[in-house]
Design a protein around this motif. Structure first.
Motif, PDB file in Angstrom:
ATOM      1  N   PRO A  23       5.902   0.988  -2.267  1.00 11.32           N
ATOM      2  CA  PRO A  23       6.707  -0.183  -2.624  1.00 11.32           C
ATOM      3  C   PRO A  23       6.946  -0.283  -4.126  1.00 11.32           C
ATOM      4  CG  PRO A  23       4.991  -0.792  -1.059  1.00 11.32           C
ATOM      5  CD  PRO A  23       4.688   0.615  -1.508  1.00 11.32           C
ATOM      6  N   THR A  65       6.972  -2.610  -6.794  1.00 12.31           N
ATOM      7  CA  THR A  65       6.386  -3.955  -6.926  1.00 12.31           C
ATOM      8  C   THR A  65       6.593  -4.574  -8.308  1.00 12.31           C
ATOM      9  OG1 THR A  65       4.241  -3.056  -7.585  1.00 12.31           O
ATOM     10  CG2 THR A  65       4.612  -3.364  -5.221  1.00 12.31           C
ATOM     11  N   HIS A 100      -1.169  -9.085  -4.954  1.00 15.03           N
ATOM     12  CA  HIS A 100      -1.021  -7.820  -4.234  1.00 15.03           C
ATOM     13  C   HIS A 100      -2.394  -7.347  -3.766  1.00 15.03           C
ATOM     14  CE1 HIS A 100       2.801  -7.968  -6.336  1.00 15.03           C
ATOM     15  NE2 HIS A 100       3.221  -6.914  -5.670  1.00 15.03           N
ATOM     16  N   ASP A 106      -3.322  -1.228   0.223  1.00 13.36           N
ATOM     17  CA  ASP A 106      -3.175  -0.852   1.628  1.00 13.36           C
ATOM     18  C   ASP A 106      -3.723   0.559   1.788  1.00 13.36           C
ATOM     19  OD1 ASP A 106      -2.321   0.085   4.113  1.00 13.36           O
ATOM     20  OD2 ASP A 106      -0.425  -0.992   4.035  1.00 13.36           O
ATOM     21  N   GLN A 147      -1.585   3.301   3.665  1.00 16.25           N
ATOM     22  CA  GLN A 147      -0.451   3.893   2.965  1.00 16.25           C
ATOM     23  C   GLN A 147      -0.768   4.249   1.525  1.00 16.25           C
ATOM     24  OE1 GLN A 147       3.068   1.417   3.558  1.00 16.25           O
ATOM     25  NE2 GLN A 147       3.275   2.162   5.653  1.00 16.25           N
ATOM     26  N   CYS A 158      -1.402   2.527  -1.292  1.00 13.16           N
ATOM     27  CA  CYS A 158      -0.570   1.897  -2.309  1.00 13.16           C
ATOM     28  C   CYS A 158      -0.831   0.395  -2.300  1.00 13.16           C
ATOM     29  CB  CYS A 158       0.915   2.176  -2.052  1.00 13.16           C
ATOM     30  SG  CYS A 158       1.496   1.563  -0.450  1.00 13.16           S
ATOM     31  N   VAL A 163       0.547  -3.419  -1.944  1.00 20.61           N
ATOM     32  CA  VAL A 163       1.636  -4.162  -1.299  1.00 20.61           C
ATOM     33  C   VAL A 163       1.454  -5.642  -1.622  1.00 20.61           C
ATOM     34  CG1 VAL A 163       1.912  -2.502   0.579  1.00 20.61           C
ATOM     35  CG2 VAL A 163       0.354  -4.422   0.862  1.00 20.61           C
ATOM     36  N   LYS A 171       1.183  -9.638  -1.035  1.00 24.27           N
ATOM     37  CA  LYS A 171       0.689 -10.476   0.052  1.00 24.27           C
ATOM     38  C   LYS A 171       1.790 -11.458   0.461  1.00 24.27           C
ATOM     39  CE  LYS A 171      -4.299 -10.315  -0.779  1.00 24.27           C
ATOM     40  NZ  LYS A 171      -5.536 -11.120  -0.978  1.00 24.27           N
ATOM     41  N   ASP A 221      11.175  -2.222   2.124  1.00 27.70           N
ATOM     42  CA  ASP A 221      10.070  -1.331   1.773  1.00 27.70           C
ATOM     43  C   ASP A 221       9.273  -1.829   0.575  1.00 27.70           C
ATOM     44  OD1 ASP A 221      10.379   0.444   3.827  1.00 27.70           O
ATOM     45  OD2 ASP A 221      11.503   1.938   2.698  1.00 27.70           O
ATOM     46  N   GLY A 265       6.131  -3.170   1.967  1.00 29.23           N
ATOM     47  CA  GLY A 265       5.352  -2.261   2.813  1.00 29.23           C
ATOM     48  C   GLY A 265       6.300  -1.282   3.471  1.00 29.23           C
ATOM     49  N   ARG A 314       4.629   4.021  13.137  1.00 28.64           N
ATOM     50  CA  ARG A 314       4.251   4.114  11.728  1.00 28.64           C
ATOM     51  C   ARG A 314       2.795   4.552  11.518  1.00 28.64           C
ATOM     52  NH1 ARG A 314       6.199   5.624   7.274  1.00 28.64           N
ATOM     53  NH2 ARG A 314       8.130   4.910   8.263  1.00 28.64           N
ATOM     54  N   ASP A 340       1.922   7.784   9.208  1.00 31.34           N
ATOM     55  CA  ASP A 340       1.117   7.647   7.992  1.00 31.34           C
ATOM     56  C   ASP A 340      -0.129   8.517   8.031  1.00 31.34           C
ATOM     57  OD1 ASP A 340       2.921   5.835   6.975  1.00 31.34           O
ATOM     58  OD2 ASP A 340       1.777   4.069   7.593  1.00 31.34           O
TER      59      ASP A 340
END
Length: 470
Positions: A262, A264, A274, A277, A280, A282, A284, A286, A303, A306, A354, A358
């Motif tokens: 993402p 961000t 944030h 995750d 993934q 990275c 993300v 909230k 994206d 997420g 997904r 992943d």
């Protein structure tokens, strides 16, 4: 002077386009701001022009964006092209520039639909001329019809197969695909197979791409490690280990990709919370089920909230717009929920595969924790070894790393090194990414001239005179 709208949307990719159309249908006045000169974002870049010229090469999924762009034809949507958003204030004002002219927009609600960035893949030689991301190669093909020749694709993930298939369709197949995912990764993904079967269309699509690649005679090396890009002034080849053997392939172009993360930056400039995750790898933001952040007037979709892909991004954009419509009394809660129930059912189907994807195609471990000599902050030429050295001097997080050695202080403001720096410091200090944190992002979000900033403050304006009087 500023103008007022109900909803400002940053980004005209699938999430932004879908949200704009949904909000406009609900009766909201929408400003859709985008850095590109045409709508579509990265996934559907330049689709109105490229669809006719190269639609057969880019594929059916790409052409699916035409309907989203067509929905912009509404008197309630103002599509602001070539708009660089560089500051957002807590009073709802949004500052942006178009061709060097700064402007201000006031919005009751803000939707951030800034999409994703390709995950940086710092390996030996990745800064050489001739190395680019797979996504960048795809952009050249979409926007200009330029084809990467004599290319080796390196990394993992479905985008590698898509780009490889597109190169095959134009008669310039890649010389090889060097894949970093392992057989163990595939076995680990097996526990998510039921979800993958629900999302069977993605599996069928992937098998179709692999068939095209095999038919073109492209060699695939799976489970590669010790990857190095060779060359002095420019790329001359790729070295890697596959099984027990070392390989070296001569090539003129290297396309790197091991996932997307993402974008961000805008959300972080607003101090939106944030979290890391782990699935993934990275950060993300909230958000709740509608995309609302911990700031009541700010939503995030696509994206940037997420990774889910284009169809998921559009669905999330529509859901956010529905809640914004209810927020601003353009629709009732019952009306919102009636539409949302269908969207959520589709969203569950689209997201079902997904976890399998992943897990089967994780980011490359050696690029997540690069060797000491490898540059991780390209703007300031800071190496992985430098970052590890800062930790030994007591550096605990990326913001301190700025003071130790300027990482994250270049033109990209940490967009491309932030995740790597966080992971290197977390690893060196025995901490989690959440404990380690991320760069503090401040305005201006993108480089702007002093003239653009000064033009916002006319000393002879009535507002400025009133401010001085008080």
């Amino acid at each position: 002077m500023s103008e007022d709208v109900d909803l400002a949307i940053i980004g005209a990719g699938p999430a932004g386009l879908a949200a704009a159309a949904t909000a406009a249908r609900a009766g909201l006045n929408v400003a859709l701001l985008d850095e590109q000169s045409s709508a579509g974002g990265q996934i559907y870049r330049d689709i109105e022009r490229a669809a006719a010229a190269r639609g057969d090469i880019l594929g059916k999924d790409y052409l699916g964006g035409l309907s989203l762009v067509a929905d912009l034809d509404s008197p309630r949507i103002r599509h602001i092209r070539n708009a660089t958003v560089w500051q957002i204030d807590r009073d709802g004002s949004l500052t942006y520039s178009v061709h060097g002219e700064a402007r201000v927009l006031m919005a009751k609600r803000l939707l951030i639909a800034s999409g994703a960035l390709e995950r940086p893949m710092p390996v030996v030689g990745w800064t050489l001329p001739g190395v680019m991301t797979a996504g960048a190669a795809q952009i050249l093909l979409k926007q200009s019809g330029i084809v990467a020749r004599d290319a080796v694709l390196i990394g993992s993930g479905p985008l590698l197969y898509l780009v490889a298939a597109q190169l095959c369709r134009v008669g310039k197949p890649p010389m090889a695909i060097v894949e970093t995912q392992t057989f163990s990764d595939l076995l680990s993904a097996g526990r998510h197979l039921p979800g993958a079967l629900v999302g069977w269309r993605y599996m069928v699509k992937g098998l179709g791409l692999l068939h095209e690649i095999r038919k073109a005679g492209v060699t695939r090396f799976r489970g590669a490690s010790e990857i190095e890009i060779a060359g002095t002034q420019m790329v001359s080849g790729v070295r890697f280990r596959h099984g027990k053997r070392s390989h070296e392939l001569a090539c003129a172009t290297v396309l790197l990709h091991h996932g997307v993360i993402p974008n961000t930056q805008i959300a972080r400039s607003l101090d939106i919370e944030h979290a890391w995750d782990e699935s993934q790898k990275c950060f993300v933001p909230k958000i709740d089920q509608w995309g609302r952040s911990d700031r009541e007037d700010v939503f995030i979709a696509g994206d940037g909230a997420g990774i889910g892909g284009a169809v998921v991004a559009a669905l999330r954009g529509r859901l956010a717009a529905l809640e914004i419509g209810r927020d601003l009394t353009a629709m009732t809660e019952a009306e919102r929920d009636e539409i949302a129930s269908r969207l959520r059912a589709q969203l569950r189907r689209e997201m079902a595969a997904r976890p399998f994807i992943d897990t089967a195609y994780p980011p490359f471990d050696e690029a997540m924790s690069p060797k000491d000599p490898v540059i991780v902050c390209r703007c300031e030429e800071v190496t992985a070894g430098d970052i590890r050295g800062y930790s030994r001097l007591g550096c605990l997080g990326p913001n301190q790393a700025k003071a130790f050695g300027r990482s994250g202080m270049g033109p990209c403001q940490g967009r491309y090194c932030g995740t790597t720096v966080t992971q290197l410091l977390a690893e060196a200090n025995g901490a989690t990414p959440d404990e380690t944190g991320y760069y503090k992002i401040r305005a201006p979000l993108k480089p702007v001239s002093l003239g653009e900033v000064a033009a916002l403050h006319d000393p002879n304006s009535e507002d400025e005179r009133n401010d001085r009087a008080h």
